[in-house]
Write an enzyme that holds these catalytic residues in place. Structure first.
Site, PDB file in Angstrom:
ATOM      1  N   ALA A  34      26.398 -86.063 -13.532  1.00 37.64           N
ATOM      2  CA  ALA A  34      25.506 -84.921 -13.256  1.00 37.64           C
ATOM      3  C   ALA A  34      24.563 -84.647 -14.426  1.00 37.64           C
ATOM      4  O   ALA A  34      23.573 -83.944 -14.283  1.00 37.64           O
ATOM      5  CB  ALA A  34      26.335 -83.672 -12.952  1.00 37.64           C
ATOM      6  N   LYS A 207      31.789 -79.003  14.732  1.00 34.40           N
ATOM      7  CA  LYS A 207      31.230 -80.081  13.897  1.00 34.40           C
ATOM      8  C   LYS A 207      30.057 -80.749  14.608  1.00 34.40           C
ATOM      9  O   LYS A 207      29.034 -81.051  13.989  1.00 34.40           O
ATOM     10  CB  LYS A 207      32.322 -81.104  13.580  1.00 34.40           C
ATOM     11  CG  LYS A 207      33.487 -80.503  12.794  1.00 34.40           C
ATOM     12  CD  LYS A 207      34.657 -81.464  12.719  1.00 34.40           C
ATOM     13  CE  LYS A 207      35.869 -80.805  12.096  1.00 34.40           C
ATOM     14  NZ  LYS A 207      37.082 -81.609  12.193  1.00 34.40           N
ATOM     15  N   GLY A 304      42.471 -83.264   5.029  1.00 31.83           N
ATOM     16  CA  GLY A 304      43.395 -83.503   3.926  1.00 31.83           C
ATOM     17  C   GLY A 304      42.769 -83.109   2.603  1.00 31.83           C
ATOM     18  O   GLY A 304      41.548 -83.034   2.475  1.00 31.83           O
TER      19      GLY A 304
HETATM   20  N1  LIG Z   1      42.473 -78.594   5.278  1.00 33.67           N
HETATM   21  C1  LIG Z   1      41.601 -79.530   5.616  1.00 33.67           C
HETATM   22  O1  LIG Z   1      41.928 -80.706   5.682  1.00 33.67           O
HETATM   23  C2  LIG Z   1      40.175 -79.156   5.902  1.00 33.67           C
HETATM   24  C3  LIG Z   1      39.273 -80.169   6.297  1.00 33.67           C
HETATM   25  C4  LIG Z   1      37.920 -79.837   6.510  1.00 33.67           C
HETATM   26  C5  LIG Z   1      37.516 -78.528   6.370  1.00 33.67           C
HETATM   27  N2  LIG Z   1      38.424 -77.561   6.027  1.00 33.67           N
HETATM   28  C6  LIG Z   1      37.947 -76.193   5.889  1.00 33.67           C
HETATM   29  O2  LIG Z   1      38.148 -75.766   4.556  1.00 33.67           O
HETATM   30  C7  LIG Z   1      38.399 -74.371   4.525  1.00 33.67           C
HETATM   31  C8  LIG Z   1      39.702 -74.107   3.799  1.00 33.67           C
HETATM   32  O3  LIG Z   1      40.724 -74.785   4.491  1.00 33.67           O
HETATM   33  P1  LIG Z   1      42.190 -74.958   3.860  1.00 33.67           P
HETATM   34  O4  LIG Z   1      42.894 -75.930   4.741  1.00 33.67           O
HETATM   35  O5  LIG Z   1      42.117 -75.226   2.423  1.00 33.67           O
HETATM   36  O6  LIG Z   1      42.796 -73.502   4.126  1.00 33.67           O
HETATM   37  P2  LIG Z   1      44.153 -72.870   3.547  1.00 33.67           P
HETATM   38  O7  LIG Z   1      45.028 -73.947   3.003  1.00 33.67           O
HETATM   39  O8  LIG Z   1      44.675 -71.979   4.604  1.00 33.67           O
HETATM   40  O9  LIG Z   1      43.645 -71.997   2.318  1.00 33.67           O
HETATM   41  C9  LIG Z   1      42.910 -70.834   2.479  1.00 33.67           C
HETATM   42  C10 LIG Z   1      42.802 -70.132   1.144  1.00 33.67           C
HETATM   43  O10 LIG Z   1      42.011 -68.960   1.314  1.00 33.67           O
HETATM   44  C11 LIG Z   1      42.672 -67.889   0.656  1.00 33.67           C
HETATM   45  N3  LIG Z   1      42.310 -66.635   1.304  1.00 33.67           N
HETATM   46  C12 LIG Z   1      42.560 -66.236   2.565  1.00 33.67           C
HETATM   47  N4  LIG Z   1      42.085 -64.998   2.759  1.00 33.67           N
HETATM   48  C13 LIG Z   1      41.547 -64.615   1.607  1.00 33.67           C
HETATM   49  C14 LIG Z   1      40.919 -63.418   1.166  1.00 33.67           C
HETATM   50  N5  LIG Z   1      40.766 -62.372   1.974  1.00 33.67           N
HETATM   51  N6  LIG Z   1      40.486 -63.352  -0.120  1.00 33.67           N
HETATM   52  C15 LIG Z   1      40.638 -64.410  -0.947  1.00 33.67           C
HETATM   53  N7  LIG Z   1      41.224 -65.550  -0.585  1.00 33.67           N
HETATM   54  C16 LIG Z   1      41.677 -65.650   0.671  1.00 33.67           C
HETATM   55  C17 LIG Z   1      44.135 -68.180   0.751  1.00 33.67           C
HETATM   56  O11 LIG Z   1      44.829 -67.465  -0.262  1.00 33.67           O
HETATM   57  P3  LIG Z   1      46.431 -67.624  -0.477  1.00 33.67           P
HETATM   58  O12 LIG Z   1      46.634 -69.063  -0.932  1.00 33.67           O
HETATM   59  O13 LIG Z   1      46.742 -66.676  -1.575  1.00 33.67           O
HETATM   60  O14 LIG Z   1      47.065 -67.315   0.812  1.00 33.67           O
HETATM   61  C18 LIG Z   1      44.138 -69.694   0.553  1.00 33.67           C
HETATM   62  O15 LIG Z   1      44.196 -70.015  -0.805  1.00 33.67           O
HETATM   63  C19 LIG Z   1      38.367 -73.914   5.997  1.00 33.67           C
HETATM   64  O16 LIG Z   1      37.078 -73.470   6.326  1.00 33.67           O
HETATM   65  C20 LIG Z   1      38.674 -75.190   6.746  1.00 33.67           C
HETATM   66  O17 LIG Z   1      38.168 -75.201   8.068  1.00 33.67           O
HETATM   67  C21 LIG Z   1      39.739 -77.850   5.790  1.00 33.67           C
END
Ligand SMILES: NC(=O)c1ccc[n+]([C@@H]2O[C@H](COP(=O)([O-])OP(=O)(O)OC[C@H]3O[C@@H](n4cnc5c(N)ncnc54)[C@H](OP(=O)(O)O)[C@@H]3O)[C@@H](O)[C@H]2O)c1
Length: 428
Positions: A34, A207, A304
């Site tokens: 970067a 998507k 993932g």
């Molecule tokens: N997982 C995948 O493979 C994947 C793939 C593509 C896209 N995505 C997208 O990426 C995003 C995140 O997915 P993820 O799988 O990482 O979700 P996740 O594991 O459920 O993590 C969500 C995070 O958001 C935090 N959170 C929830 N409410 C909150 C609030 N009010 N204030 C602050 N923090 C808050 C949670 O805190 P705590 O940990 O303290 O509960 C957690 O750390 C989503 O939009 C999802 O669609 C995910």
């Protein structure tokens, strides 16, 4: 030394934790590429005390992601919370209003609010980037918006929900019914908290709407995506489709037609020898067709920690390098509000039905199809199962309206038992 690009990471779940690990593990590599360091200023999640297996010492903490977005030491808000509205949207809007760029993986938010957020970002002179929101680790947003920017895009196709592809390929490999494999997928933790988002095609539809907006220069219109999930697919259909040389996929297709913008996310048959037909397990595949480039096939992990964080860091690197791209490939005010095409374009169809074992039954069916203008390409009758004989028909290219007319008429023949099943065959 060049000024660091300072991140505020909202959400430390699967993707957020993956991002923190990449920023820490590859600090030197990122800085070299970067031309400036990538630094984390502060993070936010719901539970500060949760053991995440991460080194967070030295980073600021905000309970409220909106406060994180407004911090003076944050240049880029990385929104990894998820959800259409709520804290994710509030933090994104706050970041743009406070003059910060945004990187997000949140397809649900963008599929619904993408146009408004892109307009707000343009007005504020900020960027909002979302490579991770579509097909996880596959850099398809970049390919479509940048690499293919000189092409008129003809068609976008994709298997973009790994869980659905896992279920369909597992049904075939293990000779199991939908309900059994759904239960397996659930036990393995493959399904979203609301499984309808996966098996109902909603997540993949989000998507597709994002890719269609970039590819065709249109306003994101998730509400116009014709959605159908995989719940009605049976092991019998999977077997019979295979017998005719096809695989069943939850396939997204977007194209611009004379009747408007067509966006469909529905089960389709694809030739088993095609790249889409050969896609196994939870992998994603996106096929892009442009007038100059022809067809491009991209395949990789759609979800993932590592793959998704890889896409997030790619967007961050763009911003660090000063590569400031509009969200959907052109200024938001130039995006067209397309008329949706309510009926899909003509295609061959797979039609399965059970017929009474009586003379002339097949002829009656052929007459109904012929009267509706549906012509038969191939037909196969399977071993008799009292009192019904399963019959499979592959039609020539036909309009879905003509096919629907024929299907509605079939019960009146008196020879069809139960509801016929029709599945579109996508030519790829
Ligand atoms: N997982 C995948 O493979 C994947 C793939 C593509 C896209 N995505 C997208 O990426 C995003 C995140 O997915 P993820 O799988 O990482 O979700 P996740 O594991 O459920 O993590 C969500 C995070 O958001 C935090 N959170 C929830 N409410 C909150 C609030 N009010 N204030 C602050 N923090 C808050 C949670 O805190 P705590 O940990 O303290 O509960 C957690 O750390 C989503 O939009 C999802 O669609 C995910």
């Amino acid at each position: 030394m060049a000024e660091p690009l300072r991140l505020g990471i909202a959400g430390l779940g699967t993707v957020g934790a993956g991002l923190v690990r990449i920023v820490q593990r590859h600090a030197g590599l990122l800085e070299t590429r970067a031309g400036r360091p990538i630094a984390i200023s502060a993070v936010s999640a719901r539970n500060r005390d949760k053991d995440r297996g991460l080194r967070l010492k030295g980073y600021g903490w905000e309970d409220d992601p909106v406060a994180l977005a407004r911090r003076a030491d944050v240049d880029v808000l990385v929104e990894l919370i998820g959800g259409t509205d709520g804290p994710a949207k509030a933090a994104t809007e706050a970041a743009i209003a406070a003059g910060k760029d945004v990187v997000t993986a949140n397809k649900a938010m963008l599929a619904v609010h993408g146009q408004a957020l892109a307009e707000a970002a343009d007005e504020a002179g900020r960027v909002i980037r979302f490579e991770a929101a579509v097909a996880g680790g596959i850099p398809v947003v970049k390919a479509l918006g940048e690499g293919l920017a000189g092409n008129e895009i003809k068609r976008i196709l994709g298997v973009m929900n790994g869980t659905c592809n896992y279920i369909l390929t597992r049904m075939e490999a293990a000779e199991l019914g939908y309900d059994e494999v759904f239960a397996e997928a659930s036990a393995l933790g493959y399904l979203e908290a609301d499984p309808e988002l996966d098996v109902g095609g909603i997540d993949a539809g989000h998507k597709l709407a994002l890719l269609a907006a970039i590819g065709f220069g249109g306003q994101v219109s998730f509400g116009d995506v014709q959605l159908e999930g995989i719940q009605r697919i049976t092991i019998e259909d999977i077997h019979l489709a295979a017998d005719m040389g096809y695989k069943i996929k939850l396939l997204g297709v977007a194209s611009r037609t004379g009747r408007g913008l067509e966006q469909r996310m529905a089960p389709c048959l694809v030739p088993e020898t095609s790249p889409l037909g050969q896609l196994e397990g939870a992998t994603n595949m996106v096929v892009l067709e442009g007038d100059a480039v022809g067809q491009i096939v991209m395949r990789g992990a759609g979800a993932g920690e590592g793959p998704t964080a890889s896409a997030v860091i790619g967007d961050i690197m763009d911003i660090a390098r000063g590569n400031r791209l509009p969200a959907f490939g052109c200024r938001a005010s130039d995006l067209v509000a397309y008329k949706p095409a309510h009926n899909a374009s003509p295609a061959p169809y797979y039609v399965r039905m059970k017929l009474k074992d009586q003379p002339g039954a097949l002829a009656k069916v052929a007459t109904v199809l012929g009267n509706a203008g549906v012509s038969i390409d191939r037909m196969r009758q399977y071993r008799h199962q009292d009192p019904a004989a399963p019959v499979l028909i592959v039609t020539h290219k036909t309009s879905p309206v003509a096919l629907a007319e024929a299907l509605a008429e079939l019960p009146n023949t008196g020879v069809v038992i139960g509801e016929p099943v029709a599945i579109r065959i996508e030519e790829v």
